[in-house]
Design a protein around this motif. Structure first.
Motif, PDB file in Angstrom:
ATOM      1  N   THR A 197       3.940  45.968  62.783  1.00 28.90           N
ATOM      2  CA  THR A 197       2.949  45.313  62.238  1.00 28.90           C
ATOM      3  C   THR A 197       2.010  45.993  61.518  1.00 28.90           C
ATOM      4  O   THR A 197       1.575  47.187  61.751  1.00 28.90           O
ATOM      5  CB  THR A 197       2.181  44.986  63.578  1.00 28.90           C
ATOM      6  N   THR A 198       1.528  45.487  60.299  1.00 30.37           N
ATOM      7  CA  THR A 198       0.532  46.065  59.302  1.00 30.37           C
ATOM      8  C   THR A 198      -0.653  46.308  60.203  1.00 30.37           C
ATOM      9  O   THR A 198      -1.290  45.579  60.766  1.00 30.37           O
ATOM     10  CB  THR A 198       0.232  45.485  58.096  1.00 30.37           C
ATOM     11  N   PRO A 233      -2.650  41.322  64.088  1.00 30.71           N
ATOM     12  CA  PRO A 233      -2.525  41.196  65.429  1.00 30.71           C
ATOM     13  C   PRO A 233      -0.997  41.444  65.619  1.00 30.71           C
ATOM     14  O   PRO A 233      -0.156  41.208  64.735  1.00 30.71           O
ATOM     15  CB  PRO A 233      -2.773  39.476  65.706  1.00 30.71           C
ATOM     16  N   VAL A 234      -0.698  42.032  66.638  1.00 27.99           N
ATOM     17  CA  VAL A 234       0.577  42.448  67.199  1.00 27.99           C
ATOM     18  C   VAL A 234       0.972  41.191  67.951  1.00 27.99           C
ATOM     19  O   VAL A 234       0.523  40.491  68.798  1.00 27.99           O
ATOM     20  CB  VAL A 234       0.658  43.489  67.984  1.00 27.99           C
ATOM     21  N   ASN A 235       2.290  40.660  67.380  1.00 26.87           N
ATOM     22  CA  ASN A 235       2.949  39.613  68.143  1.00 26.87           C
ATOM     23  C   ASN A 235       4.132  40.007  68.719  1.00 26.87           C
ATOM     24  O   ASN A 235       5.170  40.405  67.910  1.00 26.87           O
ATOM     25  CB  ASN A 235       3.218  38.322  67.180  1.00 26.87           C
TER      26      ASN A 235
END
Length: 85
Positions: A72-73, A77-79
């Motif tokens: 994740t950049t 948000p982290v998914n």
């Protein structure tokens, strides 16, 4: 509380035991990652004891979380991918 789980008595002892174990290993909890790790270890133990989860599922969730945050950049948000376990 949504699933009806509260930390009482023996669960709080699990958290304290985790902190004591970490203190014995490192001699110096700095209040950051090591303290968080103690809480996480205690939470995992409680989830297993209460049969809310199991070691295999928790291991898969950790792997999914690690993969998700590493890919994740920054600032996004982290998914975590949906997994049927």
């Amino acid at each position: 509380y949504e699933i009806g789980v509260r930390l009482v008595g023996s669960e709080m002892c699990i958290r304290e035991r985790s902190l004591k174990k970490q203190r014995a290993l490192s001699k110096n909890l700095d209040g950051s990652k090591d303290y968080f790790s103690c809480w996480l270890n205690a939470l995992e133990e409680i989830l297993i004891i209460k049969k809310i989860s199991n070691k295999d599922t928790l291991m898969l969730l950790k792997e999914d979380w690690t993969q998700a945050y590493l890919s994740t950049t920054h600032g996004k948000p982290v998914n975590i991918k949906n997994r049927s376990v």
